[in-house]
Write an enzyme that holds these catalytic residues in place. Structure first.
Site, mmCIF file in Angstrom:
data_model
loop_
_atom_site.group_PDB
_atom_site.id
_atom_site.type_symbol
_atom_site.label_atom_id
_atom_site.label_comp_id
_atom_site.label_asym_id
_atom_site.label_seq_id
_atom_site.Cartn_x
_atom_site.Cartn_y
_atom_site.Cartn_z
ATOM 1 N N LYS A 9 0.739 -0.838 0.214
ATOM 2 C CA LYS A 9 -0.512 -0.013 0.264
ATOM 3 C C LYS A 9 0.987 1.139 0.255
ATOM 4 O O LYS A 9 2.312 1.280 0.651
ATOM 5 C CB LYS A 9 -0.926 -0.331 0.645
ATOM 6 C CG LYS A 9 -1.533 -1.402 0.896
ATOM 7 C CD LYS A 9 -2.982 -0.871 2.775
ATOM 8 C CE LYS A 9 -3.701 -2.160 2.787
ATOM 9 N NZ LYS A 9 -5.207 -2.105 3.969
ATOM 10 N N PHE A 57 -15.264 3.890 7.233
ATOM 11 C CA PHE A 57 -14.162 3.524 7.323
ATOM 12 C C PHE A 57 -13.511 4.121 5.439
ATOM 13 O O PHE A 57 -12.784 4.322 4.450
ATOM 14 C CB PHE A 57 -13.247 2.565 7.528
ATOM 15 C CG PHE A 57 -13.598 1.527 7.165
ATOM 16 C CD1 PHE A 57 -13.075 0.619 6.224
ATOM 17 C CD2 PHE A 57 -13.990 0.291 7.717
ATOM 18 C CE1 PHE A 57 -13.085 -0.399 5.568
ATOM 19 C CE2 PHE A 57 -13.665 -0.976 7.958
ATOM 20 C CZ PHE A 57 -13.721 -1.479 6.481
ATOM 21 N N ARG A 85 -1.998 -14.145 4.321
ATOM 22 C CA ARG A 85 -2.777 -13.796 5.612
ATOM 23 C C ARG A 85 -1.978 -13.651 6.898
ATOM 24 O O ARG A 85 -2.009 -13.081 7.396
ATOM 25 C CB ARG A 85 -4.715 -14.435 4.936
ATOM 26 C CG ARG A 85 -4.988 -14.447 4.125
ATOM 27 C CD ARG A 85 -5.583 -12.397 4.755
ATOM 28 N NE ARG A 85 -6.226 -12.439 5.425
ATOM 29 C CZ ARG A 85 -7.021 -10.401 5.509
ATOM 30 N NH1 ARG A 85 -6.983 -9.882 4.155
ATOM 31 N NH2 ARG A 85 -8.202 -10.774 6.303
ATOM 32 N N THR A 91 -5.878 -6.946 11.031
ATOM 33 C CA THR A 91 -5.889 -5.776 10.553
ATOM 34 C C THR A 91 -5.554 -4.726 10.856
ATOM 35 O O THR A 91 -4.622 -3.732 9.658
ATOM 36 C CB THR A 91 -7.358 -5.214 9.582
ATOM 37 O OG1 THR A 91 -7.975 -6.966 9.330
ATOM 38 C CG2 THR A 91 -8.256 -4.440 9.192
ATOM 39 N N ARG A 102 3.075 -6.177 9.434
ATOM 40 C CA ARG A 102 2.006 -5.296 9.867
ATOM 41 C C ARG A 102 2.047 -5.320 11.627
ATOM 42 O O ARG A 102 2.096 -3.856 12.177
ATOM 43 C CB ARG A 102 -0.271 -5.767 9.981
ATOM 44 C CG ARG A 102 -0.343 -5.309 8.191
ATOM 45 C CD ARG A 102 -1.908 -6.047 8.578
ATOM 46 N NE ARG A 102 -2.276 -5.524 6.900
ATOM 47 C CZ ARG A 102 -3.414 -6.126 6.466
ATOM 48 N NH1 ARG A 102 -3.894 -7.056 7.572
ATOM 49 N NH2 ARG A 102 -4.183 -5.473 6.023
ATOM 50 N N HIS A 115 -2.624 -5.464 1.331
ATOM 51 C CA HIS A 115 -3.031 -5.998 1.081
ATOM 52 C C HIS A 115 -3.073 -7.428 0.988
ATOM 53 O O HIS A 115 -2.238 -7.825 0.185
ATOM 54 C CB HIS A 115 -4.174 -5.501 0.179
ATOM 55 C CG HIS A 115 -5.777 -6.102 -0.123
ATOM 56 N ND1 HIS A 115 -6.637 -6.198 0.269
ATOM 57 C CD2 HIS A 115 -5.576 -6.882 -1.499
ATOM 58 C CE1 HIS A 115 -7.121 -7.054 -0.415
ATOM 59 N NE2 HIS A 115 -6.769 -7.501 -1.575
ATOM 60 N N GLU A 126 -10.208 -10.494 -7.707
ATOM 61 C CA GLU A 126 -9.106 -8.948 -7.156
ATOM 62 C C GLU A 126 -8.198 -9.365 -8.283
ATOM 63 O O GLU A 126 -7.525 -9.083 -8.632
ATOM 64 C CB GLU A 126 -8.330 -9.386 -6.407
ATOM 65 C CG GLU A 126 -9.446 -8.926 -5.528
ATOM 66 C CD GLU A 126 -8.708 -9.548 -3.329
ATOM 67 O OE1 GLU A 126 -7.990 -9.857 -3.357
ATOM 68 O OE2 GLU A 126 -9.873 -8.549 -2.686
HETATM 69 N N1 UDP Z 1 -9.732 -0.473 7.513
HETATM 70 C C1 UDP Z 1 -9.605 0.736 7.979
HETATM 71 N N2 UDP Z 1 -10.223 1.650 9.557
HETATM 72 C C2 UDP Z 1 -11.633 -0.291 9.803
HETATM 73 C C3 UDP Z 1 -11.175 -1.321 9.318
HETATM 74 C C4 UDP Z 1 -10.928 -1.368 7.744
HETATM 75 O O1 UDP Z 1 -9.368 1.978 7.524
HETATM 76 O O2 UDP Z 1 -11.964 0.228 10.906
HETATM 77 C C5 UDP Z 1 -9.020 -0.363 6.077
HETATM 78 C C6 UDP Z 1 -7.241 -1.205 6.722
HETATM 79 O O3 UDP Z 1 -6.504 -0.648 5.438
HETATM 80 C C7 UDP Z 1 -7.125 -2.682 5.979
HETATM 81 C C8 UDP Z 1 -9.465 -2.151 4.895
HETATM 82 O O4 UDP Z 1 -9.865 -1.342 4.814
HETATM 83 O O5 UDP Z 1 -6.831 -3.390 5.738
HETATM 84 C C9 UDP Z 1 -9.577 -3.470 4.415
HETATM 85 O O6 UDP Z 1 -10.489 -4.045 5.548
HETATM 86 P P1 UDP Z 1 -10.405 -5.674 6.131
HETATM 87 O O7 UDP Z 1 -11.494 -5.622 7.209
HETATM 88 O O8 UDP Z 1 -11.057 -5.802 4.719
HETATM 89 O O9 UDP Z 1 -8.949 -5.553 6.562
HETATM 90 P P2 UDP Z 1 -7.638 -6.882 6.229
HETATM 91 O O10 UDP Z 1 -8.760 -8.091 4.758
HETATM 92 O O11 UDP Z 1 -6.978 -6.199 5.240
HETATM 93 O O12 UDP Z 1 -6.684 -7.403 7.152
HETATM 94 MG MG MG Z 2 -10.111 -7.921 3.655
#
Ligand code: UDP
Ligand code: MG
Length: 154
Positions: A9, A57, A85, A91, A102, A115, A126
């Site tokens: 990212k 968000f 993952r 996240t 992370r 991501h 994707e």
């Molecule tokens: N995100 C955010 N605020 C939140 C949750 C998610 O800014 O409260 C952003 C974060 O960059 C995350 C993306 O949205 O990676 C997609 O969210 P997801 O729940 O799919 O998380 P991921 O699969 O990336 O762990």
């Molecule tokens: Mg996701």
């Protein structure tokens, strides 16, 4: 063998962490089969994050992801989707375990560096969104006979 879509990212690119993060995937035994460095359009991101459209968000996420370039990659390996993952971690950087990408590099909610597709269906969708079929490159890393079990290499 499985393929997954990984995006380094804007925060990873801006912080000069592309090399370090890519190295982790390479050292694990994942093979890059597609790569594209680009500033993503809001339209493309809207498709990529279609499942999050109603989330609070969402707008901030699309703004952040379109603000600065990213490195989009298709990675291949045994169990690549779940392996990646796990390597990403939770996240939010503040919750992610040390040893994950992370967990080691981030502390933010939105700026979480990377991501990764979360299911085979998502990975297929994707990868199709970011790459044309001919941009996916089939090749055989010389060292993989010492990385993979013979039956995995086929
Ligand atoms: N995100 C955010 N605020 C939140 C949750 C998610 O800014 O409260 C952003 C974060 O960059 C995350 C993306 O949205 O990676 C997609 O969210 P997801 O729940 O799919 O998380 P991921 O699969 O990336 O762990
Ligand atoms: Mg996701």
């Amino acid at each position: 063998m499985e393929r997954t879509l990984i995006i380094l990212k804007p925060d990873a690119v801006q912080r000069g962490l592309m090399g370090k993060i890519l190295t982790r995937f390479e050292e694990k035994g994942l093979k890059v089969v597609g790569a594209r460095f680009a500033k993503l359009s809001e339209d493309l991101l809207a498709q990529h994050y279609q499942d999050h459209k109603e989330r609070p968000f969402y707008k901030g996420l699309v703004r952040f992801m379109s603000e600065s370039p990213v490195l989009v990659m298709a990675l291949e390996g045994v169990g690549a989707i779940s392996v990646c993952r796990k390597m990403l971690g939770a996240t939010f950087g503040r919750d992610a375990e040390p040893g994950t990408i992370r967990g080691d590099f981030g502390i933010s909610r939105s700026y979480n560096l990377v991501h990764g597709s979360d299911s085979p269906e998502a990975a297929q969708r994707e990868i199709g969104l970011f790459f044309d079929a001919e941009e996916i490159v089939e090749w055989h890393p010389a060292g993989h006979t010492w990385v993979y079990d013979a039956e995995d290499l086929g």
